[in-house]
Motif scaffolding. Structure first.
Motif, PDB file in Angstrom:
ATOM      1  N   ILE A   1       0.836  -1.207   0.000  1.00 34.27           N
ATOM      2  CA  ILE A   1       0.000   0.000   0.000  1.00 34.27           C
ATOM      3  C   ILE A   1       0.873   1.260   0.000  1.00 34.27           C
ATOM      4  CG2 ILE A   1      -1.606   1.378   1.423  1.00 34.27           C
ATOM      5  CD1 ILE A   1      -3.124  -0.922   0.243  1.00 34.27           C
ATOM      6  N   ILE A   2       1.905   1.267   0.824  1.00 33.51           N
ATOM      7  CA  ILE A   2       2.767   2.451   0.935  1.00 33.51           C
ATOM      8  C   ILE A   2       3.432   2.763  -0.396  1.00 33.51           C
ATOM      9  CG2 ILE A   2       4.878   3.337   2.020  1.00 33.51           C
ATOM     10  CD1 ILE A   2       3.966   1.867   4.600  1.00 33.51           C
ATOM     11  N   GLU A   3       3.975   1.748  -1.057  1.00 38.04           N
ATOM     12  CA  GLU A   3       4.652   1.963  -2.340  1.00 38.04           C
ATOM     13  C   GLU A   3       3.653   2.276  -3.455  1.00 38.04           C
ATOM     14  OE1 GLU A   3       6.935  -0.370   0.418  1.00 38.04           O
ATOM     15  OE2 GLU A   3       5.065  -0.970  -0.552  1.00 38.04           O
ATOM     16  N   TYR A   4       2.583   1.536  -3.493  1.00 38.91           N
ATOM     17  CA  TYR A   4       1.604   1.684  -4.574  1.00 38.91           C
ATOM     18  C   TYR A   4       0.990   3.082  -4.595  1.00 38.91           C
ATOM     19  CZ  TYR A   4      -2.257   0.531  -7.714  1.00 38.91           C
ATOM     20  OH  TYR A   4      -3.144   0.513  -8.764  1.00 38.91           O
ATOM     21  N   PHE A   5       0.700   3.631  -3.428  1.00 40.03           N
ATOM     22  CA  PHE A   5       0.084   4.949  -3.358  1.00 40.03           C
ATOM     23  C   PHE A   5       1.088   6.066  -3.051  1.00 40.03           C
ATOM     24  CE2 PHE A   5      -3.613   2.191  -2.656  1.00 40.03           C
ATOM     25  CZ  PHE A   5      -4.466   2.714  -3.616  1.00 40.03           C
ATOM     26  N   HIS A   6       2.383   5.744  -3.060  1.00 41.31           N
ATOM     27  CA  HIS A   6       3.463   6.714  -2.871  1.00 41.31           C
ATOM     28  C   HIS A   6       3.312   7.493  -1.561  1.00 41.31           C
ATOM     29  CE1 HIS A   6       4.545   5.794  -6.975  1.00 41.31           C
ATOM     30  NE2 HIS A   6       3.307   6.099  -7.354  1.00 41.31           N
ATOM     31  N   LEU A   7       3.090   6.764  -0.482  1.00 41.81           N
ATOM     32  CA  LEU A   7       2.970   7.375   0.840  1.00 41.81           C
ATOM     33  C   LEU A   7       4.336   7.487   1.503  1.00 41.81           C
ATOM     34  CD1 LEU A   7      -0.121   5.381   2.154  1.00 41.81           C
ATOM     35  CD2 LEU A   7      -0.100   7.652   1.123  1.00 41.81           C
ATOM     36  N   ALA A   8       4.482   8.493   2.322  1.00 45.81           N
ATOM     37  CA  ALA A   8       5.724   8.635   3.083  1.00 45.81           C
ATOM     38  C   ALA A   8       5.748   7.564   4.175  1.00 45.81           C
ATOM     39  CB  ALA A   8       5.812  10.023   3.702  1.00 45.81           C
ATOM     40  N   GLN A   9       6.903   6.947   4.310  1.00 39.98           N
ATOM     41  CA  GLN A   9       7.070   5.881   5.301  1.00 39.98           C
ATOM     42  C   GLN A   9       8.009   6.352   6.396  1.00 39.98           C
ATOM     43  OE1 GLN A   9       8.397   2.211   3.590  1.00 39.98           O
ATOM     44  NE2 GLN A   9       8.214   1.085   5.489  1.00 39.98           N
ATOM     45  N   ILE A  10       7.717   5.958   7.620  1.00 38.08           N
ATOM     46  CA  ILE A  10       8.602   6.293   8.736  1.00 38.08           C
ATOM     47  C   ILE A  10       9.923   5.553   8.542  1.00 38.08           C
ATOM     48  CG2 ILE A  10       8.965   6.053  11.222  1.00 38.08           C
ATOM     49  CD1 ILE A  10       5.938   6.404  11.553  1.00 38.08           C
ATOM     50  N   LYS A  11      10.999   6.292   8.545  1.00 44.17           N
ATOM     51  CA  LYS A  11      12.325   5.692   8.351  1.00 44.17           C
ATOM     52  C   LYS A  11      13.078   5.555   9.674  1.00 44.17           C
ATOM     53  CE  LYS A  11      12.070   5.633   3.831  1.00 44.17           C
ATOM     54  NZ  LYS A  11      11.663   4.456   3.152  1.00 44.17           N
ATOM     55  N   ASN A  12      12.882   6.529  10.576  1.00 37.10           N
ATOM     56  CA  ASN A  12      13.602   6.540  11.833  1.00 37.10           C
ATOM     57  C   ASN A  12      12.612   6.290  12.974  1.00 37.10           C
ATOM     58  OD1 ASN A  12      15.211   6.925  14.039  1.00 37.10           O
ATOM     59  ND2 ASN A  12      15.778   9.037  13.549  1.00 37.10           N
ATOM     60  N   TYR A  13      12.406   5.032  13.294  1.00 36.56           N
ATOM     61  CA  TYR A  13      11.435   4.674  14.323  1.00 36.56           C
ATOM     62  C   TYR A  13      11.868   5.129  15.718  1.00 36.56           C
ATOM     63  CZ  TYR A  13       9.064   1.902  10.840  1.00 36.56           C
ATOM     64  OH  TYR A  13       8.382   1.511   9.727  1.00 36.56           O
ATOM     65  N   GLN A  14      13.153   5.348  15.920  1.00 39.00           N
ATOM     66  CA  GLN A  14      13.635   5.788  17.222  1.00 39.00           C
ATOM     67  C   GLN A  14      13.259   7.244  17.502  1.00 39.00           C
ATOM     68  OE1 GLN A  14      17.692   4.784  16.553  1.00 39.00           O
ATOM     69  NE2 GLN A  14      17.485   2.736  17.447  1.00 39.00           N
ATOM     70  N   ALA A  15      12.927   7.984  16.446  1.00 40.27           N
ATOM     71  CA  ALA A  15      12.583   9.399  16.606  1.00 40.27           C
ATOM     72  C   ALA A  15      11.085   9.611  16.816  1.00 40.27           C
ATOM     73  CB  ALA A  15      13.046  10.177  15.380  1.00 40.27           C
TER      74      ALA A  15
END
Length: 144
Positions: free
Chosen positions: A28-42
């Protein structure tokens, strides 16, 4: 996908699902070009979609409501105006299509099968939600 749908929890309504062929190999994230959380520690957020990138984002603690209340809220939400939704039963799994009415009727079984939660979008990509099992929250760009 076949193994997931053969699970006794989903088997009674497995015929309601179909594979979204044009999204093969994407989530879903890739198909709809959604921003994904990259830094879960933040962040204290435990999902995958970066909800702070949405102009409007709502959250709901679903464990504070009765199952019938959640179903009623979904039926009254703008989600119910859409004929079908796309979802992933688990991150890394293919995108499936299901009628919105079947999703609303079986959201609990879908959540149970997903274990950790799942992302969902309307087929036109206007509405999104991320249903999490831990914490027991729903994040969406529409009011539930």
């Amino acid at each position: 996908m076949k193994e997931l749908l053969e699970n006794p929890v989903l088997a009674p309504f497995a015929a309601d699902f179909s594979l979204v062929e044009e999204a093969r190999g994407k989530g879903i994230i890739e198909y709809f070009h959604l921003a994904q959380i990259k830094n879960y520690q933040a962040t204290s957020y435990l999902g995958n979609i970066a909800w702070d990138t949405f102009e409007t984002a709502h959250s709901l603690e679903w464990d504070l409501l009765d199952l019938e209340d959640i179903e009623a809220r979904l039926k009254k939400s703008s989600l119910s105006e859409h004929e079908e939704v796309f979802l992933q039963l688990s991150y890394g799994e293919p995108i499936l299509k299901i009628s919105t009415s079947s999703f609303i009727a079986h959201w609990y079984e879908i959540l149970y099968q997903s274990v950790e939660g799942f992302p969902l979008a309307t087929a036109d990509g206007k509405l999104f939600l991320e249903w999490l099992n831990n914490p027991k929250s729903i994040y969406a760009n529409f009011l539930i």
